[in-house]
Design an enzyme around this catalytic site. Structure first.
Site, PDB file in Angstrom:
ATOM      1  N   LYS A  42       0.859  -1.191   0.000  1.00 58.14           N
ATOM      2  CA  LYS A  42       0.000   0.000   0.000  1.00 58.14           C
ATOM      3  C   LYS A  42       0.887   1.229   0.000  1.00 58.14           C
ATOM      4  CE  LYS A  42      -4.448   0.982   0.163  1.00 58.14           C
ATOM      5  NZ  LYS A  42      -5.571   0.170  -0.328  1.00 58.14           N
TER       6      LYS A  42
HETATM    7  P1  NAD Z   1     -13.213   7.679  -2.841  1.00 60.81           P
HETATM    8  O1  NAD Z   1     -12.170   8.677  -2.551  1.00 60.81           O
HETATM    9  O2  NAD Z   1     -13.657   7.444  -4.232  1.00 60.81           O
HETATM   10  O3  NAD Z   1     -14.529   7.977  -1.963  1.00 60.81           O
HETATM   11  C1  NAD Z   1     -14.509   8.144  -0.578  1.00 60.81           C
HETATM   12  C2  NAD Z   1     -15.899   8.622  -0.161  1.00 60.81           C
HETATM   13  O4  NAD Z   1     -15.964   8.657   1.262  1.00 60.81           O
HETATM   14  C3  NAD Z   1     -16.247  10.017  -0.641  1.00 60.81           C
HETATM   15  O5  NAD Z   1     -17.609  10.055  -0.977  1.00 60.81           O
HETATM   16  C4  NAD Z   1     -15.983  10.893   0.586  1.00 60.81           C
HETATM   17  O6  NAD Z   1     -16.728  12.084   0.594  1.00 60.81           O
HETATM   18  C5  NAD Z   1     -16.436   9.945   1.669  1.00 60.81           C
HETATM   19  N1  NAD Z   1     -15.868  10.228   2.991  1.00 60.81           N
HETATM   20  C6  NAD Z   1     -14.607  10.567   3.317  1.00 60.81           C
HETATM   21  N2  NAD Z   1     -14.506  10.746   4.643  1.00 60.81           N
HETATM   22  C7  NAD Z   1     -15.743  10.495   5.154  1.00 60.81           C
HETATM   23  C8  NAD Z   1     -16.281  10.477   6.462  1.00 60.81           C
HETATM   24  N3  NAD Z   1     -15.547  10.777   7.509  1.00 60.81           N
HETATM   25  N4  NAD Z   1     -17.597  10.155   6.610  1.00 60.81           N
HETATM   26  C9  NAD Z   1     -18.361   9.856   5.556  1.00 60.81           C
HETATM   27  N5  NAD Z   1     -17.909   9.846   4.284  1.00 60.81           N
HETATM   28  C10 NAD Z   1     -16.612  10.163   4.100  1.00 60.81           C
HETATM   29  O7  NAD Z   1     -12.669   6.297  -2.193  1.00 60.81           O
HETATM   30  P2  NAD Z   1     -13.089   4.824  -2.579  1.00 60.81           P
HETATM   31  O8  NAD Z   1     -12.127   4.310  -3.602  1.00 60.81           O
HETATM   32  O9  NAD Z   1     -14.548   4.731  -2.809  1.00 60.81           O
HETATM   33  O10 NAD Z   1     -12.697   4.044  -1.220  1.00 60.81           O
HETATM   34  C11 NAD Z   1     -13.568   4.005  -0.104  1.00 60.81           C
HETATM   35  C12 NAD Z   1     -13.106   2.909   0.843  1.00 60.81           C
HETATM   36  O11 NAD Z   1     -13.087   1.656   0.153  1.00 60.81           O
HETATM   37  C13 NAD Z   1     -11.690   3.052   1.408  1.00 60.81           C
HETATM   38  O12 NAD Z   1     -11.651   2.488   2.688  1.00 60.81           O
HETATM   39  C14 NAD Z   1     -10.860   2.230   0.451  1.00 60.81           C
HETATM   40  O13 NAD Z   1      -9.631   1.793   1.044  1.00 60.81           O
HETATM   41  C15 NAD Z   1     -11.802   1.076   0.217  1.00 60.81           C
HETATM   42  N6  NAD Z   1     -11.566   0.307  -1.010  1.00 60.81           N
HETATM   43  C16 NAD Z   1     -11.596   0.897  -2.230  1.00 60.81           C
HETATM   44  C17 NAD Z   1     -11.427   0.109  -3.368  1.00 60.81           C
HETATM   45  C18 NAD Z   1     -11.527   0.682  -4.769  1.00 60.81           C
HETATM   46  O14 NAD Z   1     -11.496  -0.093  -5.711  1.00 60.81           O
HETATM   47  N7  NAD Z   1     -11.670   1.984  -4.941  1.00 60.81           N
HETATM   48  C19 NAD Z   1     -11.199  -1.259  -3.249  1.00 60.81           C
HETATM   49  C20 NAD Z   1     -11.190  -1.829  -1.980  1.00 60.81           C
HETATM   50  C21 NAD Z   1     -11.387  -1.034  -0.862  1.00 60.81           C
END
Ligand code: NAD
Length: 423
Positions: A111
């Site tokens: 990561k």
């Molecule tokens: P992103 O940046 O696209 O979206 C994050 C979202 O969370 C946004 O809508 C933001 O406004 C919101 N957010 C941030 N802080 C917040 C809070 N305190 N309370 C409520 N909402 C909040 O990120 P993403 O890629 O969707 O990732 C989200 C989660 O999923 C993370 O934990 C990431 O590690 C995990 N994840 C993502 C992927 C992927 O393919 N993108 C894969 C596996 C896991």
């Protein structure tokens, strides 16, 4: 199976480590194997100079942690956020190792992250930051070494810059060095929706197991980025009712349900704050939405949302963890006591890395699959992994989360024993 003890509940590295400890003990791992898997293989801290648009220089702190390359190259996203911390990146790197092992794809775990606020930086500043970060890591990265992907605060465009910068350094176009790229640059069809689709497949399996029906399920999704908005959109299309949504600006709840495509247009195209959505719903904080009435709760934003302080208030029957680390170990105990069916992060959100694996395979073959092929293969992987974890939990009388860790640690440990330790 109560009682994982952590000193600081909100330190995600401690949480990840505590769960590793429980699973390792239950597996009776030999001391050497246990130590090898407990610690990361390598960690690097970077001080990244970037020329800002106003002509000044700023130095950003960045990290890359390689947890394991036992089953294949390191794999894991790059996070751009103001609160990035080395302990967090360590935990996320270890989770990647276990996640890839749970869905049985041939990757290790890694990561990366940079302490910055992408919302306050221009596109050109972000490009320079991404390129310099990649250049500094050019000897670490590679299709057989360590393959980054997007995470919070990064997306397809940043991955295109990673691919270009790495390619310039090695003097050949190397699409397989990074996944989550635009389709035009060797990205995979279906990657954008993959994590959300995986979450939906897990929800489908969970409701099937509990004898529930999609159209009788109210769903709350916290986080409206890649995972949350895609998951909500696909789930609504499939017949679930999305009654709660939230992003960093706040939350909305409506028993009538939301029109998710309209909400996506509002937030992503018109770039308006989610809580101001004119499509109805009661305004509340992004935390409060987690505790509203629903059958399925999908935290898909950030870590530590369900803790010892609030888990008692969860009303859902099923918790599907779209985010990494949204639930602390003490919250796990509370949810177990309430009988909530938990689909743990290292299984639930593994759809993203699974299609990243498909992207890497396609790039190396130079042969690209139809979207339906990608989705079908993803469905197979997620369904069989879900069934394996749940069956393992039943057989060994542990929670789904500990079962997922045990399955994963066992796979990596077996591979390590077969390889032996190079001396
Ligand atoms: P992103 O940046 O696209 O979206 C994050 C979202 O969370 C946004 O809508 C933001 O406004 C919101 N957010 C941030 N802080 C917040 C809070 N305190 N309370 C409520 N909402 C909040 O990120 P993403 O890629 O969707 O990732 C989200 C989660 O999923 C993370 O934990 C990431 O590690 C995990 N994840 C993502 C992927 C992927 O393919 N993108 C894969 C596996 C896991």
């Amino acid at each position: 199976m109560a009682g994982i003890v952590v000193k600081n509940e909100l330190n995600v590295y401690e949480s990840a480590d505590a769960r590793f400890e429980v699973a390792a003990q239950k597996l009776s791992l030999e001391e050497g194997i246990y130590k090898f898997l407990k610690y990361p293989s390598k960690e690097i801290t970077l001080y990244i100079p970037v020329k800002m648009d106003n002509g000044t220089f700023q130095v950003f702190i960045g990290y890359r942690v390689l947890h394991s390359r036992v089953r294949g190259p390191g794999k894991g996203g790059i996070r751009f956020a103001p609160d990035v911390h080395l302990d967090e990146i360590r935990a996320l790197a270890a989770w990647m190792t276990w996640k890839c092992a749970v869905v049985n794809i041939p990757f290790g775990g890694a990561k990366g992250g940079v302490i910055c606020d992408p919302n306050k930086m221009s596109r050109t500043e972000l490009e320079r930051l991404t390129r310099r970060y990649t250049a500094e890591l050019s000897e670490w990265l590679g299709p057989e070494r360590d393959v980054p992907a997007p995470d919070v605060g990064t997306g397809e465009q940043a991955m295109a810059w990673v691919m270009d910068t790495f390619s310039m350094h090695v003097r050949q176009a190397t699409t397989a060095v990074v996944t989550g790229k635009p389709i035009e640059l060797g990205g995979s069809r279906g990657r954008r929706e993959a994590t959300g689709r995986g979450v939906m497949i897990c929800c489908d399996r969970a409701i099937h197991r509990l004898g529930m029906k999609r159209d009788a399920c109210r769903v709350i999704v916290q986080g409206f980025g890649n995972v949350g908005s895609m998951g909500a959109m696909l789930m609504q299309k499939a017949g679930y009712k999305i009654v709660g949504v939230a992003d960093i600006h706040g939350g909305l709840y409506s028993e009538k349900g939301f029109d998710v495509p309209a909400l996506m247009d509002w937030v992503h195209t018109q770039r308006k704050p989610l809580p101001d959505f004119p499509g109805g719903g009661a305004k509340m904080s992004q935390q409060e939405v987690l505790f509203q009435p629903c059958e399925i709760l999908v935290p898909a934003a950030v870590e530590n949302q369900l803790t010892s302080q609030n888990a008692q208030r969860v009303q859902a029957k099923i918790l599907c963890e779209g985010a990494n680390g949204p639930t602390t170990p003490p919250a796990d105990d509370i949810l177990e006591g309430k009988g909530v069916f938990v689909v743990p992060d290292i299984l639930c959100n593994a759809g993203g890395v699974t299609v990243s694996y498909f992207e890497w395979v396609q790039d190396r073959q130079g042969f690209f699959w139809r979207e339906s092929e990608v989705n079908e293969r993803l469905q197979d992987v997620m369904e069989s992994s879900f069934d394996e974890v749940v069956q393992y939990a039943d057989t060994h009388k542990v929670t789904n989360r500990i079962a997922a860790y045990m399955l994963a640690i066992n796979r990596v440990g077996t591979a390590l024993k077969l390889r032996g330790i190079y001396a």
